[in-house]
Design a protein around this motif. Structure first.
Motif, mmCIF file in Angstrom:
data_model
loop_
_atom_site.group_PDB
_atom_site.id
_atom_site.type_symbol
_atom_site.label_atom_id
_atom_site.label_comp_id
_atom_site.label_asym_id
_atom_site.label_seq_id
_atom_site.Cartn_x
_atom_site.Cartn_y
_atom_site.Cartn_z
ATOM 1 N N TYR A 19 0.806 -1.218 0.000
ATOM 2 C CA TYR A 19 0.000 0.000 0.000
ATOM 3 C C TYR A 19 0.843 1.273 0.000
ATOM 4 C CZ TYR A 19 -3.904 -3.123 0.729
ATOM 5 O OH TYR A 19 -4.850 -4.128 0.580
ATOM 6 N N ALA A 20 2.121 1.169 -0.423
ATOM 7 C CA ALA A 20 3.017 2.332 -0.438
ATOM 8 C C ALA A 20 2.455 3.472 -1.289
ATOM 9 C CB ALA A 20 4.403 1.921 -0.938
ATOM 10 N N ALA A 57 0.162 8.810 -1.596
ATOM 11 C CA ALA A 57 -0.922 9.681 -2.066
ATOM 12 C C ALA A 57 -1.554 10.431 -0.898
ATOM 13 C CB ALA A 57 -1.972 8.863 -2.811
ATOM 14 N N ALA A 58 -1.717 9.769 0.227
ATOM 15 C CA ALA A 58 -2.281 10.421 1.415
ATOM 16 C C ALA A 58 -1.345 11.533 1.892
ATOM 17 C CB ALA A 58 -2.523 9.398 2.515
ATOM 18 N N ASN A 59 -0.046 11.262 1.893
ATOM 19 C CA ASN A 59 0.930 12.291 2.263
ATOM 20 C C ASN A 59 0.885 13.459 1.285
ATOM 21 O OD1 ASN A 59 2.398 11.653 4.693
ATOM 22 N ND2 ASN A 59 3.220 9.880 3.623
ATOM 23 N N ALA A 60 0.857 13.155 -0.014
ATOM 24 C CA ALA A 60 0.839 14.195 -1.041
ATOM 25 C C ALA A 60 -0.430 15.054 -0.961
ATOM 26 C CB ALA A 60 0.962 13.570 -2.425
ATOM 27 N N ALA A 61 -1.537 14.441 -0.557
ATOM 28 C CA ALA A 61 -2.807 15.163 -0.440
ATOM 29 C C ALA A 61 -2.876 15.983 0.850
ATOM 30 C CB ALA A 61 -3.975 14.185 -0.499
ATOM 31 N N GLY A 62 -1.882 15.822 1.707
ATOM 32 C CA GLY A 62 -1.869 16.587 2.953
ATOM 33 C C GLY A 62 -2.828 16.060 3.999
ATOM 34 N N VAL A 63 -3.073 14.755 3.998
ATOM 35 C CA VAL A 63 -3.947 14.169 5.017
ATOM 36 C C VAL A 63 -3.346 14.466 6.390
ATOM 37 C CG1 VAL A 63 -4.843 12.002 5.974
ATOM 38 C CG2 VAL A 63 -4.875 12.389 3.506
ATOM 39 N N GLY A 116 -6.530 9.187 9.332
ATOM 40 C CA GLY A 116 -6.196 10.596 9.218
ATOM 41 C C GLY A 116 -7.402 11.386 8.757
ATOM 42 N N THR A 117 -7.172 12.654 8.451
ATOM 43 C CA THR A 117 -8.251 13.538 8.037
ATOM 44 C C THR A 117 -7.905 14.192 6.711
ATOM 45 O OG1 THR A 117 -8.791 13.990 10.354
ATOM 46 C CG2 THR A 117 -9.676 15.515 8.725
ATOM 47 N N ALA A 118 -8.716 13.907 5.690
ATOM 48 C CA ALA A 118 -8.527 14.496 4.366
ATOM 49 C C ALA A 118 -9.063 15.928 4.365
ATOM 50 C CB ALA A 118 -9.249 13.665 3.312
ATOM 51 N N LYS A 119 -8.468 16.764 3.527
ATOM 52 C CA LYS A 119 -8.868 18.166 3.453
ATOM 53 C C LYS A 119 -10.146 18.377 2.657
ATOM 54 C CE LYS A 119 -4.226 19.968 3.975
ATOM 55 N NZ LYS A 119 -3.140 20.730 3.375
ATOM 56 N N SER A 120 -10.492 17.405 1.796
ATOM 57 C CA SER A 120 -11.673 17.574 0.946
ATOM 58 C C SER A 120 -12.282 16.223 0.598
ATOM 59 C CB SER A 120 -11.311 18.301 -0.346
ATOM 60 O OG SER A 120 -10.529 17.459 -1.171
ATOM 61 N N ASP A 147 -10.223 14.542 -2.168
ATOM 62 C CA ASP A 147 -9.058 13.796 -1.690
ATOM 63 C C ASP A 147 -9.489 12.456 -1.103
ATOM 64 O OD1 ASP A 147 -7.395 15.889 -2.442
ATOM 65 O OD2 ASP A 147 -7.218 16.690 -0.407
ATOM 66 N N TYR A 148 -10.543 12.477 -0.312
ATOM 67 C CA TYR A 148 -11.097 11.267 0.309
ATOM 68 C C TYR A 148 -11.466 10.252 -0.773
ATOM 69 C CZ TYR A 148 -14.689 8.548 2.871
ATOM 70 O OH TYR A 148 -15.453 7.553 3.431
ATOM 71 N N ASP A 149 -12.215 10.709 -1.786
ATOM 72 C CA ASP A 149 -12.649 9.827 -2.874
ATOM 73 C C ASP A 149 -11.456 9.282 -3.658
ATOM 74 O OD1 ASP A 149 -15.294 10.237 -2.170
ATOM 75 O OD2 ASP A 149 -15.676 11.706 -3.761
ATOM 76 N N ALA A 150 -10.432 10.117 -3.877
ATOM 77 C CA ALA A 150 -9.254 9.678 -4.623
ATOM 78 C C ALA A 150 -8.515 8.570 -3.864
ATOM 79 C CB ALA A 150 -8.327 10.863 -4.871
ATOM 80 N N LEU A 151 -8.431 8.688 -2.545
ATOM 81 C CA LEU A 151 -7.756 7.654 -1.760
ATOM 82 C C LEU A 151 -8.522 6.335 -1.814
ATOM 83 C CD1 LEU A 151 -6.616 9.788 1.301
ATOM 84 C CD2 LEU A 151 -5.173 8.840 -0.522
ATOM 85 N N TRP A 152 -9.843 6.400 -1.720
ATOM 86 C CA TRP A 152 -10.640 5.176 -1.801
ATOM 87 C C TRP A 152 -10.550 4.554 -3.194
ATOM 88 C CZ3 TRP A 152 -12.418 2.102 1.851
ATOM 89 C CH2 TRP A 152 -12.486 2.611 3.156
ATOM 90 N N ALA A 153 -10.500 5.378 -4.233
ATOM 91 C CA ALA A 153 -10.368 4.857 -5.597
ATOM 92 C C ALA A 153 -9.007 4.174 -5.777
ATOM 93 C CB ALA A 153 -10.538 5.990 -6.605
#
Length: 138
Positions: free
Chosen positions: A7-8, A13-19, A35-39, A42-48
């Motif tokens: 899952y690297a 991606a979570a780090n890059a999105a600023g979670v 963690g907490t996504a800013k939008s 970002d949340y949807d992109a991580l799940w995808a």
């Protein structure tokens, strides 16, 4: 393969999105990411991305608990494709429709009921529960 390696891309991606408050820990053969996504985007992109790495989440080796940053009183934008968002009497599709919020309308968060349903209030004073997937913090 270690789960951190598998899952690297997701962790990067979570780090890059600023979670915010990003945490990863492996326990009993399951990788926990929180963690907490800013939008919502970002949340949807991580799940995808999770679904891309592990289609249909079939492995059962990741527990992802990512929240979306929004506090009571926050302004939210309705992000439906083009239709109105139903506002319901209870946090369920079984709840009666008590109002609607238009595509791109700005509403106010009253409370996060759970990860799926948030209580909102429109500028016209309509208050009820809406599906959080279609609400994005501004």
């Amino acid at each position: 393969m270690a789960l951190q390696d598998k899952y690297a891309e997701l962790i990067q991606a979570a780090n890059a999105a600023g979670v915010e408050n990003l945490s990863t820990a492996e326990k009993d053969g399951v990788l926990h990411i929180s963690g907490t996504a800013k939008s919502t985007a970002d949340y949807d992109a991580l799940w995808a991305l999770y679904d891309k790495i592990d289609p249909n989440m079939a492995s059962g080796d990741l527990m992802m608990n990512i929240d979306i940053k929004a506090d009571a009183g926050a302004q939210l934008k309705v992000t439906t494709d083009s239709t109105n968002l139903n506002i319901r009497s209870t946090p369920s599709t079984d709840g009666a429709i008590v109002g609607k919020a238009a595509h791109n309308e700005v509403v106010t968060l009253v409370e996060k009921t759970d990860d799926s349903w948030w209580k909102i209030k429109t500028a016209d004073g309509e208050e009820g529960y809406a599906y959080a997937q279609y609400l994005s913090p501004m």
